[in-house]
Design an enzyme around this catalytic site. Structure first.
Site, PDB file in Angstrom:
ATOM      1  N   CYS A 178      22.110  -6.480  82.660  1.00 54.19           N
ATOM      2  CA  CYS A 178      20.807  -6.812  82.090  1.00 54.19           C
ATOM      3  C   CYS A 178      20.215  -7.904  82.987  1.00 54.19           C
ATOM      4  CB  CYS A 178      20.985  -7.311  80.656  1.00 54.19           C
ATOM      5  SG  CYS A 178      19.474  -7.938  79.933  1.00 54.19           S
ATOM      6  N   CYS A 205      11.874  -6.144  80.854  1.00 52.34           N
ATOM      7  CA  CYS A 205      13.214  -5.644  81.146  1.00 52.34           C
ATOM      8  C   CYS A 205      13.478  -5.971  82.624  1.00 52.34           C
ATOM      9  CB  CYS A 205      13.277  -4.140  80.895  1.00 52.34           C
ATOM     10  SG  CYS A 205      14.856  -3.435  81.389  1.00 52.34           S
TER      11      CYS A 205
END
Ligand SMILES: N[C@@H](CCC[C@H](N)C(=O)O)C(=O)O
Length: 270
Positions: free
Chosen positions: A75, A209
């Site tokens: 991530c 993101c």
């Protein structure tokens, strides 16, 4: 059992971070705990749970779980958040190296609220895949920047149905069984991208993101729409920077720079 946590936001992608160096949370409990703690109505609420674990050879290891309990190898916003969390805990210096399931990352805390990540090389680049969903054909580029990403250039980023099309493309037969995160990108003046992402595992649009922003930056450079370093404005309005080297579609020296902030700390019963 009561456990300490920190809540962090990185460009509006938000996370619960827990120091798990002593393995207080067992492997088999991580997925259900992620689901529980990320619930915005019954618990702390977040897009993901991040555990800081011991590493045999680096400063620490990052384990990432989406809010639906699924495990992901990486991530980007979480990577900046764990760097900040590790520094705050005293586990790492301003410059650090940590493991993820996608590869090793060098991180640096640049200022009070800005972190730089130097990443491994991306993989599995596939350009110009035609995907038809809900009667509309999309020209999709695919790249794995730690997790899988579809990148789609659009004219009207405000009007695009990120939830509807994102959800359909996320599970399209082209991308089974793993699915993809789906990024809609608009190139604007000033070598800048506007990016909106439907995130796998949150199953909704998030405010940013990181790995999707990296994917969008890389594909924009490969297609000649932008030059490294690429400026990116996330859905929440935060500004990030993606830089890379490109030689005949061989990408290296990928860097992501952006915000990461501790918003609060607390104790939760698990
Ligand atoms: N928010 C992340 C990506 C988290 C994992 C992703 N949802 C997946 O399951 O692939 C980022 O900032 O990169």
């Amino acid at each position: 059992m009561n456990i300490n946590f920190s809540k962090l936001t990185a460009a509006g992608n938000d996370f619960v971070l827990i120091d798990n160096r002593e393995s207080v949370i067992a492997k088999e409990d991580c997925q259900s705990l992620a689901k529980k703690l990320c619930d915005r109505k019954y618990s702390i609420g977040a897009d993901g749970l991040i555990l800081l674990e011991k590493s045999a050879c680096k400063d620490f290891k990052m384990k990432y779980f989406n809010s639906d309990g699924s495990c992901a190898s990486m991530c980007g916003n979480g990577g900046r958040s764990i760097a900040k969390f590790a520094y705050d805990l005293g586990v790492a210096n301003l410059k650090m190296v940590f493991e993820t399931d996608a590869g090793v990352i060098n991180a640096e805390i640049l200022t009070e609220d800005r972190v730089r990540l130097d990443l491994y090389a991306p993989r599995d680049l596939k350009k110009d895949i035609k995907v038809e969903v809900n009667g509309k054909e999309f020209d999709v580029d695919f790249i794995n920047t730690g997790v899988p990403h579809a990148v789609i250039f659009v004219d009207d980023i405000e009007k695009i149905d990120v939830f509807g099309y994102g959800r359909a493309i996320r599970s399209h037969k082209t991308f089974v069984p793993a699915g993809v995160n789906v990024n809609f990108v608009k190139v604007i003046k000033g070598n800048t991208l506007l990016v909106r992402t439907y995130e796998r595992g949150v199953e909704d649009e998030t405010l940013a993101c990181g790995t999707g922003i990296i994917a969008s930056g890389i594909i924009s450079v490969l297609k000649g729409f932008a030059e490294s370093p690429v400026k990116v404005i996330a859905r929440g309005g935060d500004k990030l920077l993606v830089s890379l080297k490109n030689s005949k579609d061989k990408i290296s020296n990928v860097v992501l720079e952006g915000p990461a902030l501790i918003t609060f700390k607390g104790t939760v019963k698990i």
